[in-house]
Design a protein around this motif. Structure first.
Motif, PDB file in Angstrom:
ATOM      1  N   PHE A 137     -28.018  16.287  99.222  1.00 20.43           N
ATOM      2  CA  PHE A 137     -27.126  15.648 100.192  1.00 20.43           C
ATOM      3  C   PHE A 137     -27.035  16.442 101.498  1.00 20.43           C
ATOM      4  CE2 PHE A 137     -24.157  13.024  97.174  1.00 20.43           C
ATOM      5  CZ  PHE A 137     -25.239  12.256  96.804  1.00 20.43           C
ATOM      6  N   PRO A 138     -26.854  17.788 101.444  1.00 21.63           N
ATOM      7  CA  PRO A 138     -26.694  18.530 102.702  1.00 21.63           C
ATOM      8  C   PRO A 138     -27.881  18.400 103.649  1.00 21.63           C
ATOM      9  CG  PRO A 138     -25.921  19.852 100.861  1.00 21.63           C
ATOM     10  CD  PRO A 138     -26.606  18.656 100.275  1.00 21.63           C
ATOM     11  N   VAL A 139     -29.106  18.295 103.115  1.00 24.15           N
ATOM     12  CA  VAL A 139     -30.277  18.114 103.981  1.00 24.15           C
ATOM     13  C   VAL A 139     -30.165  16.796 104.738  1.00 24.15           C
ATOM     14  CG1 VAL A 139     -32.771  17.775 104.003  1.00 24.15           C
ATOM     15  CG2 VAL A 139     -31.783  19.519 102.543  1.00 24.15           C
ATOM     16  N   LEU A 140     -29.752  15.762 104.038  1.00 24.13           N
ATOM     17  CA  LEU A 140     -29.631  14.453 104.673  1.00 24.13           C
ATOM     18  C   LEU A 140     -28.491  14.444 105.678  1.00 24.13           C
ATOM     19  CD1 LEU A 140     -30.174  12.175 101.534  1.00 24.13           C
ATOM     20  CD2 LEU A 140     -31.859  13.321 102.979  1.00 24.13           C
ATOM     21  N   TRP A 141     -27.352  15.037 105.321  1.00 22.57           N
ATOM     22  CA  TRP A 141     -26.245  15.146 106.282  1.00 22.57           C
ATOM     23  C   TRP A 141     -26.686  15.897 107.536  1.00 22.57           C
ATOM     24  CZ3 TRP A 141     -22.817  17.195 101.784  1.00 22.57           C
ATOM     25  CH2 TRP A 141     -22.316  16.121 101.041  1.00 22.57           C
ATOM     26  N   ALA A 142     -27.405  16.997 107.321  1.00 23.00           N
ATOM     27  CA  ALA A 142     -27.830  17.818 108.459  1.00 23.00           C
ATOM     28  C   ALA A 142     -28.794  17.047 109.355  1.00 23.00           C
ATOM     29  CB  ALA A 142     -28.483  19.103 107.958  1.00 23.00           C
ATOM     30  N   ALA A 143     -29.766  16.353 108.767  1.00 22.67           N
ATOM     31  CA  ALA A 143     -30.721  15.580 109.559  1.00 22.67           C
ATOM     32  C   ALA A 143     -30.002  14.502 110.355  1.00 22.67           C
ATOM     33  CB  ALA A 143     -31.783  14.965 108.649  1.00 22.67           C
ATOM     34  N   GLY A 144     -29.047  13.835 109.708  1.00 23.30           N
ATOM     35  CA  GLY A 144     -28.285  12.809 110.415  1.00 23.30           C
ATOM     36  C   GLY A 144     -27.458  13.382 111.544  1.00 23.30           C
ATOM     37  N   ALA A 145     -26.810  14.512 111.291  1.00 21.88           N
ATOM     38  CA  ALA A 145     -25.965  15.124 112.314  1.00 21.88           C
ATOM     39  C   ALA A 145     -26.791  15.609 113.504  1.00 21.88           C
ATOM     40  CB  ALA A 145     -25.182  16.288 111.709  1.00 21.88           C
ATOM     41  N   VAL A 146     -27.971  16.160 113.229  1.00 19.29           N
ATOM     42  CA  VAL A 146     -28.827  16.633 114.313  1.00 19.29           C
ATOM     43  C   VAL A 146     -29.299  15.475 115.179  1.00 19.29           C
ATOM     44  CG1 VAL A 146     -31.070  17.690 114.823  1.00 19.29           C
ATOM     45  CG2 VAL A 146     -29.554  18.729 113.131  1.00 19.29           C
ATOM     46  N   ARG A 147     -29.698  14.391 114.552  1.00 18.14           N
ATOM     47  CA  ARG A 147     -30.165  13.239 115.332  1.00 18.14           C
ATOM     48  C   ARG A 147     -29.012  12.577 116.087  1.00 18.14           C
ATOM     49  NH1 ARG A 147     -33.995  13.584 117.405  1.00 18.14           N
ATOM     50  NH2 ARG A 147     -34.431  11.347 117.581  1.00 18.14           N
ATOM     51  N   MET A 148     -27.821  12.599 115.518  1.00 21.92           N
ATOM     52  CA  MET A 148     -26.653  12.098 116.257  1.00 21.92           C
ATOM     53  C   MET A 148     -26.413  12.930 117.502  1.00 21.92           C
ATOM     54  SD  MET A 148     -23.688  10.980 113.561  1.00 21.92           S
ATOM     55  CE  MET A 148     -22.628  10.478 114.918  1.00 21.92           C
ATOM     56  N   GLU A 149     -26.577  14.239 117.365  1.00 21.58           N
ATOM     57  CA  GLU A 149     -26.340  15.123 118.498  1.00 21.58           C
ATOM     58  C   GLU A 149     -27.383  14.911 119.586  1.00 21.58           C
ATOM     59  OE1 GLU A 149     -25.078  19.721 118.629  1.00 21.58           O
ATOM     60  OE2 GLU A 149     -27.178  19.420 118.052  1.00 21.58           O
ATOM     61  N   ARG A 150     -28.601  14.596 119.205  1.00 24.49           N
ATOM     62  CA  ARG A 150     -29.695  14.496 120.156  1.00 24.49           C
ATOM     63  C   ARG A 150     -29.963  13.083 120.642  1.00 24.49           C
ATOM     64  NH1 ARG A 150     -32.461  19.037 120.676  1.00 24.49           N
ATOM     65  NH2 ARG A 150     -32.250  20.670 119.116  1.00 24.49           N
TER      66      ARG A 150
END
Length: 514
Positions: A324-337
């Protein structure tokens, strides 16, 4: 506008996203600065909540089993490697039986999970906002509060998956093989708590073969680390082989306990935070589709493969939750960018994350007053919580039954329980009540041995009179466990005499896993 170089060799802008510009400056390693202050604050809030609730009510059933198993130290057990009994015994002794002390490793590991989740976002190029959002989602979901509330193998397992995921992402970006050795050492420790992390590595290997990066599988330190994992796990595996691989039988138990595909998905949805699942899904989509995240695509396919594997095999939703944390992190990074669609962005906004933090606490932790009719608020979502009360009533009922025996008869008496959790409770919580020795033919307790053949009287906890009369000539009811809304309320305690077989002969037939 700053740029960050990705493993593909391309640079993409750290553009102003929907959250505004990222304030994190790139460090000497080309990564954004670690937002350690806000991330540490999130971890501290989660850790404090877990700490202040960890002493409420009582032990969870598996905790009592670990404490009982620690009295029978072994290289492995029917249902667990040796780490959890050793850890439970050490913490219980160090903190003089304190429940808060027993659960301190779970509290600290889960709080530290916020940092490791944020580190994944940082390795993916995320700045302060992405790191903080990833850490906050980890802290806000029911999964983290459940694994952080009691000492369990799942706590070690899920945090270990998170750490290994971070190290794999770090290797892809840095190509520093020492990172792979560190991942192997984390795996070696995790394998002493639960064997399921092996599935993570199998899924990663298969995914890497299909989508890359294939050089990962050719690194000498990866295979040197694998050798370390095998050597450290070998004593436990030899024990399993010598005892007929009971761990594989336990997999069948979990499959039979499964409530089906709908429940599997529903529980996974709940554990991931209901609305916050949107971030998980967005992160998975980005891992599988985004050109910038192409080097890490193998982790997205690993999650897909494991989720489907455990779905069709009857596994538990927590088995793949370590990704789950990998997916959360990928989503959060793309939201930021990037600029995600406005129709769903509100689902992972800061007010919603805060709201779900409160929701998770109410449904997954003992924060509400306990009533006589319900053991713990939210037990339908967290069945383990129902095992944290009622043990004192069980000890009282069995103690009452033992006192009813004449002194000479009590000297030749034993206690046998239908379930391993009851045996653990009586072994640990009843140790000061002068109870007879405790045995159980359920799961791991069966391997601890049978009662002696010269036993005159058996105090049997559970079962029913008709079934017990198949093994004893006289069976009388001695007590009923008091209470409501818990796992042991209403359990019968029987006084059994006149055994029709010596225990050494009857014991093999009594072994049961369900």
């Amino acid at each position: 506008m700053t740029t960050t170089t990705q493993p593909s060799g391309k640079a993409f802008p750290s553009a102003d996203g929907p959250d505004g510009p990222s304030p994190a400056a790139a460090g000497s390693d080309g990564l954004p600065a670690l937002a350690w202050k806000p991330v540490a604050a999130v971890g501290a809030v989660l850790g404090l909540l877990l700490l202040v609730t960890s002493g409420r009510w009582g032990h969870q059933g598996d905790e009592l089993y670990f404490l009982g198993a620690a009295e029978h130290l072994s290289w492995s057990y029917a249902d667990n490697p040796p780490l959890m009994p050793l850890l439970a015994s050490a913490m219980d002794g160090l903190f003089d039986g304190s429940l808060v002390g027993l659960r301190l490793p779970a509290t600290l590991l889960t709080a530290a999970g916020t940092l490791f989740a944020a580190l994944i976002a940082r390795e993916l190029g995320g700045g302060t906002r992405a790191q903080l959002r990833t850490a906050a989602v980890w802290a806000a979901v029911p999964l983290s509060m459940i694994i952080g509330h009691s000492l369990s193998a799942s706590t070690v397992d899920i945090v270990a998956w998170t750490v290994v995921s971070w190290l794999l992402v770090a290797w892809v970006r840095r190509r520093d093989d020492r990172v792979l050795l560190a991942a192997a050492l984390v795996t070696a420790v995790a394998m002493q708590a639960k064997y399921s992390i092996a599935f993570l590595w199998i899924a990663v290997a298969v995914s890497v073969l299909f989508v890359g990066p294939r050089p990962l599988l050719r690194r000498p330190l990866l295979w040197a680390g694998a050798a370390v994992v095998v050597v450290t796990a070998l004593p436990g595996l030899l024990w399993q082989a010598d005892h007929g691989w009971p761990q594989l039988d336990m997999a069948e138990v979990f499959r039979r306990e499964s409530s089906g595909a709908v429940a599997y998905v529903g529980v996974g949805f709940f554990l991931a935070g209901v609305l916050l699942t949107v971030l998980l899904g967005y992160g998975l989509w980005q891992l599988l589709r985004s050109p910038e995240l192409r080097p890490y695509r193998f982790l997205g396919w690993s999650f897909v493969g494991l989720f489907l594997l455990f779905l069709v095999s009857g596994g538990r939703p927590t088995y793949a939750a370590g990704l789950f944390p990998v997916l959360w992190a990928a989503g959060a990074v793309r939201m930021e960018r990037g600029a995600p669609s406005k129709w769903w962005r509100w689902a992972v906004s800061w007010p919603v994350i805060g709201l779900f933090f409160v929701f998770s606490a109410l449904t997954s932790l003992p924060v509400l007053p306990r009533s006589d009719d319900e053991a713990v608020a939210g037990t339908e979502n967290n069945p383990q919580a129902a095992e944290t009360v009622g043990w004192d009533d069980l000890v009282d009922a069995v103690e009452k039954s033992a006192r009813s025996l004449p002194a000479k008869e009590r000297e030749r008496a034993v206690i046998v329980t239908e379930y391993y959790t009851e045996a653990g409770a009586l072994d640990h919580l009843g140790s000061g009540a002068g109870l007879p020795d405790v045995y159980s033919a359920h799961r791991g307790y069966w391997y601890f041995g049978a009662p002696p053949d010269d036993t005159r009287t058996t105090i049997f906890v559970g079962s029913d009179r008709e079934e017990l009369l198949e093994r004893f000539t006289e069976v009388r009811e001695a007590a009923t466990v008091a209470g409501k809304g818990n796992k042991v309320a209403g359990t019968k305690v029987w006084i059994c005499t006149g055994g029709k077989q010596p225990w050494s002969k009857a014991w093999p037939e009594l072994a049961h896993l369900y």
